[in-house]
Design a protein around this motif. Sequence first.
Motif, PDB file in Angstrom:
ATOM      1  N   LYS A 149       0.822  -1.206   0.000  1.00 43.45           N
ATOM      2  CA  LYS A 149       0.000   0.000   0.000  1.00 43.45           C
ATOM      3  C   LYS A 149       0.862   1.265   0.000  1.00 43.45           C
ATOM      4  O   LYS A 149       1.973   1.279   0.548  1.00 43.45           O
ATOM      5  N   THR A 150       0.336   2.303  -0.587  1.00 42.44           N
ATOM      6  CA  THR A 150       1.011   3.607  -0.588  1.00 42.44           C
ATOM      7  C   THR A 150       1.257   4.067   0.855  1.00 42.44           C
ATOM      8  O   THR A 150       0.380   3.952   1.712  1.00 42.44           O
ATOM      9  N   TYR A 154       9.953   0.867   3.486  1.00 48.02           N
ATOM     10  CA  TYR A 154      10.727  -0.160   2.773  1.00 48.02           C
ATOM     11  C   TYR A 154      10.736  -1.465   3.567  1.00 48.02           C
ATOM     12  O   TYR A 154      10.578  -2.549   2.998  1.00 48.02           O
ATOM     13  N   SER A 155      10.891  -1.392   4.873  1.00 47.64           N
ATOM     14  CA  SER A 155      10.906  -2.599   5.703  1.00 47.64           C
ATOM     15  C   SER A 155       9.595  -3.373   5.589  1.00 47.64           C
ATOM     16  O   SER A 155       9.587  -4.614   5.541  1.00 47.64           O
ATOM     17  N   GLU A 156       8.497  -2.642   5.524  1.00 52.02           N
ATOM     18  CA  GLU A 156       7.198  -3.302   5.405  1.00 52.02           C
ATOM     19  C   GLU A 156       7.048  -3.974   4.029  1.00 52.02           C
ATOM     20  O   GLU A 156       6.538  -5.094   3.931  1.00 52.02           O
ATOM     21  N   VAL A 157       7.521  -3.304   2.996  1.00 54.10           N
ATOM     22  CA  VAL A 157       7.407  -3.874   1.645  1.00 54.10           C
ATOM     23  C   VAL A 157       8.267  -5.128   1.509  1.00 54.10           C
ATOM     24  O   VAL A 157       7.811  -6.154   0.981  1.00 54.10           O
ATOM     25  N   LYS A 158       9.500  -5.069   1.986  1.00 53.77           N
ATOM     26  CA  LYS A 158      10.354  -6.252   1.861  1.00 53.77           C
ATOM     27  C   LYS A 158       9.830  -7.391   2.734  1.00 53.77           C
ATOM     28  O   LYS A 158      10.029  -8.568   2.424  1.00 53.77           O
ATOM     29  N   SER A 192       8.516  -3.191  -8.725  1.00 54.51           N
ATOM     30  CA  SER A 192       9.332  -2.019  -8.406  1.00 54.51           C
ATOM     31  C   SER A 192       8.538  -1.099  -7.489  1.00 54.51           C
ATOM     32  O   SER A 192       7.315  -0.988  -7.615  1.00 54.51           O
ATOM     33  N   ALA A 193       9.249  -0.455  -6.570  1.00 50.97           N
ATOM     34  CA  ALA A 193       8.596   0.473  -5.641  1.00 50.97           C
ATOM     35  C   ALA A 193       9.492   1.680  -5.412  1.00 50.97           C
ATOM     36  O   ALA A 193      10.709   1.542  -5.234  1.00 50.97           O
ATOM     37  N   SER A 194       8.896   2.859  -5.450  1.00 49.90           N
ATOM     38  CA  SER A 194       9.618   4.106  -5.211  1.00 49.90           C
ATOM     39  C   SER A 194       9.246   4.648  -3.838  1.00 49.90           C
ATOM     40  O   SER A 194       8.073   4.586  -3.433  1.00 49.90           O
ATOM     41  N   PHE A 195      10.247   5.174  -3.131  1.00 50.79           N
ATOM     42  CA  PHE A 195      10.035   5.671  -1.771  1.00 50.79           C
ATOM     43  C   PHE A 195      10.493   7.122  -1.671  1.00 50.79           C
ATOM     44  O   PHE A 195      11.528   7.505  -2.237  1.00 50.79           O
ATOM     45  N   LYS A 196       9.723   7.894  -0.943  1.00 49.84           N
ATOM     46  CA  LYS A 196      10.079   9.276  -0.635  1.00 49.84           C
ATOM     47  C   LYS A 196      10.180   9.382   0.877  1.00 49.84           C
ATOM     48  O   LYS A 196       9.188   9.210   1.586  1.00 49.84           O
ATOM     49  N   SER A 201       5.776   5.777  -2.490  1.00 50.98           N
ATOM     50  CA  SER A 201       4.983   6.768  -3.224  1.00 50.98           C
ATOM     51  C   SER A 201       4.398   6.201  -4.519  1.00 50.98           C
ATOM     52  O   SER A 201       3.407   6.726  -5.025  1.00 50.98           O
ATOM     53  N   SER A 202       5.017   5.132  -5.046  1.00 53.78           N
ATOM     54  CA  SER A 202       4.475   4.508  -6.269  1.00 53.78           C
ATOM     55  C   SER A 202       5.004   3.089  -6.388  1.00 53.78           C
ATOM     56  O   SER A 202       6.042   2.743  -5.797  1.00 53.78           O
TER      57      SER A 202
END
Length: 209
Positions: A149-150, A154-158, A192-196, A201-202
């Motif tokens: 989810k947006t 990063y820790s949660e995504v991995k 792929s995931a982008s982080f701000k 963020s996407s």
Amino acid sequence: MKKSLSLVFAALLFIALGCSFGGFGKKEDAPTPASDSTSTDSGSTDPKTTSEKPSDSTSSESGSLTLSNFNKIELGASYEDVVKILGSDGSETSSSSIGGSERKSYKWEGEKFKRIYANFKDNNVISKNQSGLGDKNADLTKAKYDEIKTGASYSEVKGIIGSDGAMTSQTKIGNTELTRYRWSGDKYSSISASFKDDKMSSKSQSNVK
């Protein structure tokens, strides 16, 4: 008349005898040519084949072009620090001077399309990105992708995907840090995931089922 024929016959006989004893019909043997030592000296006539193979700078760099070394390159690091990490100077791709600040970009490349890029401002890394690095063993599913989810860190995504993935780019604009990660799986699947500032963020995916 008989006397004239006799004189002619005598003259012809004299000439024949002279040719016979004078050696006009004998040819001398032609002199044997001097042996050419270079014709039998293989070291002189054959081209040399002992020249060393040119060093392959690309392959020599490949051993240092790893995701681990890419991750060691910190924002703010000097060019000299990056050279120590990657083991070679790389190649300058651009250089400019803007408002009294010097900007330079460098590229390091190796086999199998491995690439590391770094941008410097006043000899300090301001951004980096890579391609061709990282493992391709992530277990990717559509369910995992949908769970991301947006706003997730990063820790949660991995944690959702089950592996670290590979950082593909990192840059800092003012006080904002932007990072991008990629997870690769079987059959050319990827997420792929982008982080701000460590908030997603996407996101995007390819061939994930």
